[in-house]
Design an enzyme around this catalytic site. Structure first.
Site, PDB file in Angstrom:
ATOM      1  N   ASP A  68      13.527  25.726  -8.639  1.00  0.00           N
ATOM      2  CA  ASP A  68      13.432  25.103  -7.342  1.00  0.00           C
ATOM      3  C   ASP A  68      13.352  23.519  -7.403  1.00  0.00           C
ATOM      4  O   ASP A  68      14.089  22.714  -6.686  1.00  0.00           O
ATOM      5  CB  ASP A  68      12.211  25.653  -6.454  1.00  0.00           C
ATOM      6  CG  ASP A  68      12.135  25.050  -5.139  1.00  0.00           C
ATOM      7  OD1 ASP A  68      13.116  24.918  -4.380  1.00  0.00           O
ATOM      8  OD2 ASP A  68      11.113  24.696  -4.739  1.00  0.00           O
ATOM      9  N   ASP A 113      16.453  20.425  -6.915  1.00  0.00           N
ATOM     10  CA  ASP A 113      16.210  19.180  -5.961  1.00  0.00           C
ATOM     11  C   ASP A 113      16.417  17.869  -6.844  1.00  0.00           C
ATOM     12  O   ASP A 113      17.098  16.899  -6.361  1.00  0.00           O
ATOM     13  CB  ASP A 113      14.942  19.095  -5.326  1.00  0.00           C
ATOM     14  CG  ASP A 113      14.924  19.726  -4.125  1.00  0.00           C
ATOM     15  OD1 ASP A 113      16.014  20.799  -3.871  1.00  0.00           O
ATOM     16  OD2 ASP A 113      14.272  19.494  -3.025  1.00  0.00           O
TER      17      ASP A 113
HETATM   18  C1  IPM Z   1      15.331  26.358  -1.838  1.00  0.00           C
HETATM   19  C2  IPM Z   1      14.458  25.919  -0.831  1.00  0.00           C
HETATM   20  C3  IPM Z   1      13.700  27.498  -0.518  1.00  0.00           C
HETATM   21  C4  IPM Z   1      13.021  27.663  -2.031  1.00  0.00           C
HETATM   22  C5  IPM Z   1      12.256  27.443   0.281  1.00  0.00           C
HETATM   23  C6  IPM Z   1      13.087  26.998   1.770  1.00  0.00           C
HETATM   24  C7  IPM Z   1      11.678  28.567   0.609  1.00  0.00           C
HETATM   25  O1  IPM Z   1      13.689  25.045  -1.153  1.00  0.00           O
HETATM   26  O2  IPM Z   1      16.416  27.218  -1.617  1.00  0.00           O
HETATM   27  O3  IPM Z   1      15.532  25.741  -2.894  1.00  0.00           O
HETATM   28  O4  IPM Z   1      11.919  27.276  -2.448  1.00  0.00           O
HETATM   29  O5  IPM Z   1      13.685  28.611  -2.785  1.00  0.00           O
HETATM   30 MG    MG Z   2      14.229  24.111  -2.833  1.00  0.00          MG
END
Ligand code: IPM
Ligand code: MG
Length: 380
Positions: free
Chosen positions: A251, A255
């Site tokens: 996660d 990002d």
């Molecule tokens: C992602 C988002 C989700 C996650 C959230 C919205 C729960 O951040 O798809 O990366 O953490 O998986």
């Molecule tokens: Mg995420």
């Protein structure tokens, strides 16, 4: 051929970016003679407002009965909605976790590619970018901290919260295999990312990936600690081919990976399980601050439809076409606000979708008759 697609616009910018993705899919359908049949279902905040839960059993069933799921985004602004005063299992994000689990989508692929046209939007220095980079984050999606037991209770007079991080060797093995399979079709390098100097789950992760690697002698396996990986992504992103990692690390790293490509608005994702049914969504969130303003970048969602064409429908040529159309529109200098740079043409969400769909249609006729921008005709 006909394909059944469950469409989940969701919250925030979700409906806007989904509209553009459908435009592009429709252009592909028309050009190549495929029928894409959409069934819209609710998930996230809109579902809470209408049904009281973030994902109904019926909506999940619809998704299960389709060939692929296309998702916008879910969630809202914590201060602006009352969704976040609900118990955690009734909040918008719980719908997302429930559909991932309900469809057994354990393998989340998030590609981080630097489009040449977006070098200017990349926050890294030119000497770090070098020849560019093209890697994927293979994130485990249905285990780990996200799905372990959690509770908050008073211990010795203090509220104490516990989250548990659980992985079985079977869960690690199946995601590792996916990473090696993908690496085989790429540059044949898997970097498994963990925190084996601290966590038991990471030590098991490392052991299991080493065993899986034996079946892939042609693929190089390396291991990296997650904190180091976070640093390496901005120090030398070109070193990576496939980053294999658990849910929470994936996660965070995905990002970061998206940001070095110029904008999180560019990063697509595919979530796959044991069957062809996959869920395709942009890696970014619902951006409630810009919802309804025609500012959102629809490219991540459009590139997610390319992944859908490729992974769920085996329509590789069509997928290439969508990716090519995105590149071409960027090459012509059109930008949404998040990737805008001096000298480029600023467009809104809908115009960006129109231009990409137009690029697909334009190729159909081998001329630019229906093109709004005829300054740079593109022929294939
Ligand atoms: C992602 C988002 C989700 C996650 C959230 C919205 C729960 O951040 O798809 O990366 O953490 O998986
Ligand atoms: Mg995420």
């Amino acid at each position: 051929m006909d394909y059944r697609i469950t469409v989940i616009p969701g919250d925030g910018i979700g409906p806007e970016i989904i509209t553009e993705a459908r435009k592009v899919l429709d252009a592909v359908g028309k050009k190549y003679g495929h029928g894409f049949k959409y069934t819209e279902v609710l998930m996230g905040g809109v579902s809470i407002d209408k049904t009281g839960v973030p994902l109904t059993e019926e909506a999940l069933q619809t998704a299960k009965n389709s060939d692929a799921v296309l998702l916008g985004a879910v969630g809202g602004d914590v201060g602006q909605t009352n969704w976040y005063s609900l118990p955690p299992h009734l909040r918008p994000e719980a719908g997302l976790l429930a559909i991932r689990k309900g469809l057994n989508l354990f393998a989340n692929i998030r590609p981080a590619v630097l489009f040449d046209e977006l070098r200017g939007a990349c926050p890294l220095k030119d000497e770090i970018i070098g020849d560019g980079f093209d890697f994927v984050v293979m994130r485990e999606l249905t285990g780990g901290l996200y799905f372990g037991k959690r509770w908050t209770k008073e211990v010795d007079g203090l509220r104490t919260a516990t989250d548990t991080l659980v992985y079985s060797e079977a869960e690690i093995e199946r995601i590792a295999r996916r990473a090696f399979d993908i690496a085989r079709k790429r540059r044949k390098k898997v970097c498994s990312v963990d925190k084996a100097n601290v966590l038991d789950s990471s030590r098991l992760w490392r052991q299991v990936t080493k065993v899986v690697a034996k079946a892939y002698p042609d693929v190089e396996l390396t291991h990296m600690l997650v904190d180091n990986c976070a640093m390496q992504v901005v120090r030398d992103p070109g070193q990576f081919d496939v980053i294999l990692t658990e849910n929470m690390f994936g996660d965070i790293l995905s990002d970061e990976a998206s940001m070095v490509t110029g904008s999180i608005g560019m990063l697509a994702s595919a979530s796959l399980g044991e069957t062809k049914l996959g869920l395709y969504e942009p890696s970014h969130g619902s951006a409630p601050d810009i919802a309804g303003q025609n500012k959102a970048n629809p490219i991540a969602t459009i590139l997610s439809t390319a992944m859908m064409l490729r992974y769920s429908f085996d329509l590789d040529m069509e997928a290439d076409k969508v990716e090519g159309a995105v590149k071409e529109v960027l090459r012509k200098g059109f930008r949404t606000i998040d990737i805008m740079s001096p000298g480029k043409t600023l467009v809104g969400t809908d115009k960006m979708g129109d231009l990409i769909a137009l690029e697909i249609r334009r190729n159909e006729y081998g001329n630019d008759n229906d093109a709004e921008d005829s300054s740079c005709p593109h022929r294939t």
